[in-house]
Design a protein around this motif. Structure first.
Motif, PDB file in Angstrom:
ATOM      1  N   GLN A 184       2.806  -0.976 -13.566  1.00 31.78           N
ATOM      2  CA  GLN A 184       3.192   0.319 -13.013  1.00 31.78           C
ATOM      3  C   GLN A 184       3.976   0.160 -11.706  1.00 31.78           C
ATOM      4  O   GLN A 184       4.972   0.838 -11.480  1.00 31.78           O
ATOM      5  CB  GLN A 184       1.934   1.165 -12.767  1.00 31.78           C
ATOM      6  N   THR A 188       0.833  -1.213   0.000  1.00 29.45           N
ATOM      7  CA  THR A 188       0.000   0.000   0.000  1.00 29.45           C
ATOM      8  C   THR A 188       0.865   1.260   0.000  1.00 29.45           C
ATOM      9  O   THR A 188       0.582   2.229  -0.731  1.00 29.45           O
ATOM     10  CB  THR A 188      -0.922   0.008   1.234  1.00 29.45           C
ATOM     11  N   LEU A 216       2.421   1.686  -3.482  1.00 31.31           N
ATOM     12  CA  LEU A 216       1.433   2.144  -4.453  1.00 31.31           C
ATOM     13  C   LEU A 216       1.164   3.636  -4.291  1.00 31.31           C
ATOM     14  O   LEU A 216       1.020   4.371  -5.277  1.00 31.31           O
ATOM     15  CB  LEU A 216       0.134   1.343  -4.301  1.00 31.31           C
ATOM     16  N   ARG A 217       1.111   4.084  -3.038  1.00 30.73           N
ATOM     17  CA  ARG A 217       0.915   5.517  -2.780  1.00 30.73           C
ATOM     18  C   ARG A 217       2.124   6.319  -3.253  1.00 30.73           C
ATOM     19  O   ARG A 217       1.983   7.397  -3.841  1.00 30.73           O
ATOM     20  CB  ARG A 217       0.651   5.741  -1.297  1.00 30.73           C
ATOM     21  N   GLN A 270       2.083   6.683  -6.894  1.00 29.91           N
ATOM     22  CA  GLN A 270       0.842   7.335  -7.355  1.00 29.91           C
ATOM     23  C   GLN A 270       0.013   6.387  -8.232  1.00 29.91           C
ATOM     24  O   GLN A 270      -0.417   6.729  -9.331  1.00 29.91           O
ATOM     25  CB  GLN A 270       1.159   8.622  -8.118  1.00 29.91           C
ATOM     26  N   ILE A 271      -0.186   5.180  -7.704  1.00 26.24           N
ATOM     27  CA  ILE A 271      -0.960   4.159  -8.408  1.00 26.24           C
ATOM     28  C   ILE A 271      -2.263   3.932  -7.641  1.00 26.24           C
ATOM     29  O   ILE A 271      -2.250   3.705  -6.428  1.00 26.24           O
ATOM     30  CB  ILE A 271      -0.184   2.831  -8.510  1.00 26.24           C
ATOM     31  N   GLU A 272      -3.368   3.976  -8.372  1.00 27.51           N
ATOM     32  CA  GLU A 272      -4.671   3.693  -7.763  1.00 27.51           C
ATOM     33  C   GLU A 272      -4.866   2.178  -7.755  1.00 27.51           C
ATOM     34  O   GLU A 272      -5.021   1.556  -8.811  1.00 27.51           O
ATOM     35  CB  GLU A 272      -5.782   4.363  -8.569  1.00 27.51           C
ATOM     36  N   PRO A 273      -4.815   1.524  -6.571  1.00 32.51           N
ATOM     37  CA  PRO A 273      -4.838   0.062  -6.542  1.00 32.51           C
ATOM     38  C   PRO A 273      -6.232  -0.512  -6.767  1.00 32.51           C
ATOM     39  O   PRO A 273      -7.223   0.013  -6.257  1.00 32.51           O
ATOM     40  CB  PRO A 273      -4.333  -0.251  -5.131  1.00 32.51           C
ATOM     41  N   ALA A 274      -6.291  -1.578  -7.538  1.00 32.37           N
ATOM     42  CA  ALA A 274      -7.520  -2.356  -7.631  1.00 32.37           C
ATOM     43  C   ALA A 274      -7.654  -3.172  -6.349  1.00 32.37           C
ATOM     44  O   ALA A 274      -6.638  -3.610  -5.792  1.00 32.37           O
ATOM     45  CB  ALA A 274      -7.473  -3.275  -8.844  1.00 32.37           C
ATOM     46  N   ALA A 287      -1.979  -1.663 -12.996  1.00 33.69           N
ATOM     47  CA  ALA A 287      -1.342  -1.393 -11.707  1.00 33.69           C
ATOM     48  C   ALA A 287      -0.118  -2.273 -11.470  1.00 33.69           C
ATOM     49  O   ALA A 287       0.879  -1.829 -10.894  1.00 33.69           O
ATOM     50  CB  ALA A 287      -2.354  -1.589 -10.583  1.00 33.69           C
TER      51      ALA A 287
END
Length: 377
Positions: free
Chosen positions: A147, A39, A42-43, A46-50, A144
């Motif tokens: 990325q 998490t 991902l932050r 700057q990735i919006e996680p599924a 994601a």
């Protein structure tokens, strides 16, 4: 440095590749740590996680892929060193992946001025290139997972390059520092200065790791301190034994035994000459080696031929330093010296090497003192 290694079946650029036992421990641990902090990564990228990315074992599978990517990056970093060394005619004996990354074991450090700095900087350059390539590739990839992996590779390769540029031996930055100092100072003196800087930096890293409770930083600090000390010892050995060959130091008058000698006769000979090991020779040709420990369980009538073992042998033209390193690595106290035809020409013991070290060290100290006195006058 490495307790136990496993040879891999493939050789990048023809270089043997090994995994240290510690690698098998750190890889799943690193996968777990990356997965546990997915998490946060991902932050950061700057990735919006599924939602499915954070469910079940998926974070740890992604962590494993990222960890494998890290060690592949380390391998490419070490291959950068190997390719730069090859340009100077220096072969890489082996690349080993272990707990703290990778090590390219070169046969020697080129004596050309500035060569060590060129070889050392090649690794960080490869890491910078991998970081930039990964960052650029992120713009061409959707999803994601891609990325995340490319973002992680860009981040970790940049970190790898910057960390290795710290001016501490045996890191690349320490080797660059030593090479630059050696441009205008004696190599041994440049090494001593680089080692002093390395130990100060290791102490600072250890103190910082203690203050913030970072176990990994404490481990790195300990490694840098111990490796810098070993580097200093190795440099002193290299310079002291420089130019000496096995044939210069070996004992030429060697007491031998024939293969048909009985164990009882051999024991009598050992008692008389106060030796516990002998080369087994027939008509000048070396057949094997027999020592007291090889006689366990033998009867008095047993022949030497039945109990002897293959000798640890070396040629008279081999470098004295290489002989000393082989003794240390393989646990030998002596090496049997043979010519190209396999005939015994002498024996080299640790005592011979240590005596040479003491004499040459005393000579270098005396010459250095005379030079300084002449300068003062």
């Amino acid at each position: 440095m490495f307790s136990r290694t496993f040879k891999l079946p493939f050789r990048p650029l023809g270089i043997p590749l090994s995994l240290d036992l510690s690698f098998l421990v750190v890889l799943p641990l690193l996968a777990f740590l990356i997965g546990s902090q997915l998490t946060l990564y991902l932050r950061l990228f700057q990735i919006e996680p599924a939602p499915w990315l954070l469910e079940g074992a998926t974070p740890y599978l992604l962590g494993l892929l990222a960890a494998v990517g890290l060690f592949l990056s380390v391998l490419l970093h070490e291959l950068g060193h190997a390719m730069a060394a090859q340009a100077y005619g220096v072969r890489t004996r082996e690349i080993t992946l272990w707990l703290l990354g990778g090590v390219a074991q070169l046969e020697a450090i080129p004596r050309a001025r500035g060569a060590e700095a060129v070889i050392a900087i090649a690794g960080p350059i490869v890491s910078f290139l991998l970081s930039g390539l990964s960052a650029l590739s992120r713009g061409l990839v959707e999803g994601a997972v891609g990325q995340f992996l490319l973002g992680y590779l860009a981040f970790i390769n940049l970190s790898l390059a910057l960390f290795n540029l710290l001016p501490a031996l045996p890191l690349d930055g320490g080797r660059i520092l030593r090479s630059l100092l050696a441009l205008y100072r004696p190599y041994l003196e440049a090494t001593q200065t680089a080692v002093a800087v390395s130990k100060v930096l290791a102490f600072a890293l250890g103190l910082l790791g203690l203050l913030i409770g970072n176990l990994f930083m404490l481990l790195v600090a300990f490694f840098v301190y111990m490796a810098a000390s070993a580097e200093a010892e190795q440099s002193i050995l290299s310079r002291t034994l420089e130019g000496l060959r096995v044939g210069d130091l070996m004992t030429r008058e060697v007491s031998t035994v024939p293969p048909g000698l009985s164990v009882a006769q051999l024991l009598d000979k050992m008692m008389q000459e106060r030796h516990v090991g002998y080369p087994v020779v027939e008509e000048g040709r070396l057949l094997g080696l027999i020592s007291l420990e090889d006689l366990r369980g033998a009867t008095p009538q047993t022949r030497v031929l039945e109990r002897m073992r293959p000798p640890a042998q070396i040629g008279p033209e081999a470098e004295a330093l290489a002989a000393l390193q082989r003794m240390a690595q393989e646990g030998f106290s002596r090496l049997v010296v043979v010519d190209e035809a396999g005939n015994l020409v002498g024996i080299l013991s640790k005592t011979d090497l240590l005596r040479a070290l003491q004499l040459r060290s005393a000579r270098m100290t005396l010459v250095g003192g005379l030079d300084r006195s002449a300068g003062d006058g």
